[in-house]
Enzyme design. Structure first.
Site, PDB file in Angstrom:
ATOM      1  N   LYS A 211      49.615 -14.793 -30.673  1.00  0.00           N
ATOM      2  CA  LYS A 211      50.147 -13.888 -29.662  1.00  0.00           C
ATOM      3  C   LYS A 211      49.376 -14.193 -28.383  1.00  0.00           C
ATOM      4  O   LYS A 211      48.160 -13.989 -28.309  1.00  0.00           O
ATOM      5  CB  LYS A 211      49.950 -12.423 -30.066  1.00  0.00           C
ATOM      6  CG  LYS A 211      50.572 -11.485 -29.046  1.00  0.00           C
ATOM      7  CD  LYS A 211      50.205 -10.048 -29.261  1.00  0.00           C
ATOM      8  CE  LYS A 211      50.644  -9.243 -28.038  1.00  0.00           C
ATOM      9  NZ  LYS A 211      49.995  -7.931 -27.981  1.00  0.00           N
TER      10      LYS A 211
ATOM     11  N   GLY B 118      47.925   0.832 -23.805  1.00  0.00           N
ATOM     12  CA  GLY B 118      47.142   2.034 -24.054  1.00  0.00           C
ATOM     13  C   GLY B 118      47.578   3.254 -23.281  1.00  0.00           C
ATOM     14  O   GLY B 118      47.017   4.332 -23.454  1.00  0.00           O
TER      15      GLY B 118
ATOM     16  N   ALA C  18      53.297  -2.687 -25.973  1.00  0.00           N
ATOM     17  CA  ALA C  18      52.420  -1.950 -25.041  1.00  0.00           C
ATOM     18  C   ALA C  18      53.112  -0.731 -24.440  1.00  0.00           C
ATOM     19  O   ALA C  18      54.265  -0.792 -24.006  1.00  0.00           O
ATOM     20  CB  ALA C  18      51.903  -2.838 -23.920  1.00  0.00           C
ATOM     21  N   GLY C  19      52.384   0.355 -24.446  1.00  0.00           N
ATOM     22  CA  GLY C  19      52.841   1.585 -23.787  1.00  0.00           C
ATOM     23  C   GLY C  19      53.631   2.527 -24.678  1.00  0.00           C
ATOM     24  O   GLY C  19      53.967   3.633 -24.256  1.00  0.00           O
TER      25      GLY C  19
ATOM     26  N   ASN D  31      49.755   0.036 -31.156  1.00  0.00           N
ATOM     27  CA  ASN D  31      48.344   0.099 -31.559  1.00  0.00           C
ATOM     28  C   ASN D  31      47.763   1.473 -31.241  1.00  0.00           C
ATOM     29  O   ASN D  31      47.464   2.267 -32.122  1.00  0.00           O
ATOM     30  CB  ASN D  31      47.549  -1.029 -30.865  1.00  0.00           C
ATOM     31  CG  ASN D  31      46.062  -0.992 -31.165  1.00  0.00           C
ATOM     32  OD1 ASN D  31      45.575  -0.173 -31.925  1.00  0.00           O
ATOM     33  ND2 ASN D  31      45.311  -1.880 -30.558  1.00  0.00           N
ATOM     34  N   THR D  32      47.652   1.766 -29.938  1.00  0.00           N
ATOM     35  CA  THR D  32      46.950   2.981 -29.519  1.00  0.00           C
ATOM     36  C   THR D  32      47.508   4.231 -30.177  1.00  0.00           C
ATOM     37  O   THR D  32      46.746   5.100 -30.623  1.00  0.00           O
ATOM     38  CB  THR D  32      47.025   3.125 -27.986  1.00  0.00           C
ATOM     39  OG1 THR D  32      46.499   1.938 -27.389  1.00  0.00           O
ATOM     40  CG2 THR D  32      46.220   4.319 -27.497  1.00  0.00           C
TER      41      THR D  32
END
Lengths: 381, 266
Positions: free
Chosen positions: B106, B167, B193-194, B215-216
């Site tokens: 990635k 994040g 992301a986001g 993830n976050t």
């Protein structure tokens, strides 16, 4: 470009007046905002903010988790020299304190041995330190130490005297990741009162050092004031402003802040403004709200129970098992002069366990040899 | 996860490899290896990204993240986060491959550490270098439809446009551009992301994204396993809705019992 321009726009009198004028409503507005201004920072550093420490803590916790997750990076310092040509009135290394028989600069073999011992403890991030002694430990020798350390640690940073841009570049080319340099105090008059000898007397050369390090390619820049030399709230304001300035000017570098406070000093120096635990917490929270993406380091100068309680308030980096003596880990024991007395004497494993007990993961490695592009363990030739 | 019988199996295929799950998981922000293990158990993700700057590839047994991953269940997707330019990213990828990782990477090139936004110029350069080296490249990009096409033409296995800064949990702030990327893409589009809530994942999948990466939101949850399951369900629901054919949005109401319906019955 220099941070001096911003410092001159925010002299102590203006900062003090802005802090003193802040009301609880100003603090509430500052907490609620997404982007915080210097005036918001003043509000967060005010006496009025003491009534809002808990909501500030909650916001600091939220912001830190959002950007960094629940991880704490671990690192360890190696003092490669305690020879010092400066006379800083507050420091145990100052030339005036004598102790010639306890001063030395590690040889390459000794540096290597210290690295071996720490790497075996699991550390993968190292901070190399020296005194203010360009003649005893010239930049080339620091660069050699960076190369040696890089054989054992993916991440190597330095905290040494102010260097030229070319000197910083020399070290970045050897694999250096970060540069930490405390201004000690941003108040020029106080600075001149406590720095009585050597190159460190040059206020502007020190103030602009991290700009030079950033231009040279250092990926991490660490700022801080030695809390207690001057009004700690005003110095914290300037430190946070310096960090924000560096984020703008050295935009590819991660900026971090430390909050070292004077607790033990030589007999000749009495701490003019003691910084309480509550003060330290407020400064840390205000800085986090102003700088959501800055790293925050908390020193082994702090006692373990207090240090642990700071973890959820915005801390992102901690040292452990530290010695502030050259050769203190493997080669000279306690025979050399220490810079300051470490309050947190726990082993790395004990500190890691404490971090876990607060629901955080200690991270030993957060940098890779691949970033550096120079030979090191695990690198590809 | 349950599979509705009247909709045929719908695997995700990347670089010729078939995956059951359309939810990918990042690992950088978890408070412990146990929390990561719980999240993975809940969402049943197959592709798991690991930051090479964090991973101790020389000591995988002692690495808290790597020790959780099961090579039989998970594809370890090394990411180059922290790399500031193409040369750094390529070196990291080579190190990973030398340490025994599969040649999947990635590609993350984030020269600015505050918002971690990807550098389009260096990403394109690194992708070209990595593809020549035989890597399967999944690049993280700003939601830029032209850049997505450029990367696709180079031969990347996917494109991974961001929904919002890493994040931030802000959801699909780049929705309009992601829609164009999806419409134009000939490779899988992974929204990365986001995504802070399962509804964000569902929204991305309803748009037609092929997969999402989270993830976050999982790391920050109180119950990692339940949040993993919630994201998996939302991802699957969004995909199912997309395939079932969502009705168009209209400004005016359309009566379900039209007043003029009798005319067509005459």
């Amino acid at each position: 470009m220099s941070f001096l321009t911003e410092l001159e726009a925010w002299p102590a009198e203006r900062v003090r007046a802005c802090i003193e004028a802040a009301t609880v409503d100003d603090v509430d507005r500052a907490i609620a905002r997404e982007e915080r201004t210097p005036h918001d920072l003043c509000a967060l550093l005010s006496t009025a903010a003491l009534e809002r420490l808990e909501p500030m803590a909650q916001e600091a916790h939220r912001l830190t988790r959002r950007h960094f997750g629940r991880v704490i990076k671990m690192y360890v310092p190696i003092y490669i020299s305690n020879v010092c040509g400066a006379d800083c009135t507050y420091c145990g290394y100052a030339v005036r304190s004598g102790n010639k028989e306890k001063r030395l600069t590690l040889t390459e073999a000794e540096t290597r041995r210290e690295c071996e011992v720490l790497a075996a403890q699991g550390f993968q991030s190292l901070l190399l330190l020296t005194g203010e002694a360009r003649q005893a430990v010239p930049p080339g020798q620091i660069a050699d130490a960076v190369s040696i350390a890089h054989e054992y640690f993916p991440s190597v940073s330095i905290e040494v005297y102010s260097l030229s841009e070319d000197d910083y570049r020399l070290m970045v080319d050897r694999g250096l990741e970060g540069v930490t340099l405390y201004m000690e105090t941003y108040d020029k008059a106080t600075y001149e009162k406590v720095h009585l000898k050597g190159e460190k007397m040059d206020y502007l050369f020190r103030l602009d050092a991290l700009d030079r390090a950033g231009r040279a390619g250092a990926r991490r820049l660490g700022v801080g004031a030695l809390l207690g030399l001057f009004d700690s709230h005003i110095d914290a304001f300037w430190t946070a402003m310096h960090a924000r300035y560096l984020q703008r000017t050295c935009w590819q570098s991660e900026v971090s802040i430390s909050f070292p406070r004077l607790q033990h000093t030589p007999e000749r120096f009495s701490i003019p403004r003691l910084v309480s635990n509550q003060d330290l917490v407020q400064l840390m929270l205000a800085s986090r709200l102003f700088l959501p993406e800055a790293g925050i380091t908390i020193s082994t100068r702090e006692r373990p129970p207090f240090r642990d309680r700071l973890i959820p308030l915005g801390v992102t980096m901690m040292s452990a098992g530290s010695s502030t003596r050259p050769g203190g880990y493997a080669t000279h024991g306690e025979d050399t002069l220490e810079q300051f007395e470490v309050e947190d004497t726990r082993t790395p494993a004990e500190v890691a366990a404490a971090i876990r007990s607060f629901g955080y993961e200690p991270v030993w490695k957060d940098y890779d040899y691949g970033f550096a592009g120079v030979a090191g363990t695990g690198s590809i030739s | 996860m349950t599979q509705q019988t009247d909709i045929p199996a719908d695997p995700l295929i990347i670089a010729g490899r078939t995956f059951r799950s359309r939810l990918m998981v990042g690992t950088g922000k978890f408070p412990s290896s146990l929390a990561l293990k719980q999240a993975l158990a809940g969402c049943d993700a197959e592709i798991v990204t690991v930051a090479l700057r964090r991973a101790d590839l020389n000591n995988p047994g002692g690495d808290s993240i790597l020790s959780v991953l099961d090579p039989k269940r998970h594809l370890l997707l090394p990411n180059t986060s922290g790399a500031r330019n193409a040369d750094e990213a390529v070196r990291l990828a080579k190190l990973a491959r030398a340490a025994g990782c599969e040649p999947w990477v990635k590609l993350e090139l984030t020269p600015e550490p505050r918002y971690l936004l990807p550098d389009p110029i260096e990403t394109l350069r690194a992708a070209e270098m990595l593809l020549k080296e035989g890597f399967i490249v999944l690049p993280y990009i700003q939601a830029d439809p032209i850049l997505a096409k450029r990367l696709e033409e180079l031969g990347t296995a996917t494109v991974m446009p961001l929904g919002a800064p890493i994040g931030s949990n802000r959801g699909l702030k780049t929705r309009d551009m992601i829609r164009i990327i999806i419409e134009q893409a000939n490779v899988p589009v992974v929204v990365d992301a986001g995504l802070g809530a399962p509804s964000h994942a569902a929204e991305a999948m309803e748009l037609g994204a092929d997969a999402v990466l989270v993830n976050t939101a999982l790391a920050d949850a109180t119950d990692h396993e339940a949040m993993g399951r919630a994201f998996a369900m939302a991802t699957e629901a969004g995909r199912m809705a997309y395939r079932a054919g969502l009705g168009p949005e209209r400004v005016t109401a359309e009566a379900s019992s039209p007043l003029t319906g009798f005319l067509s019955k005459a």
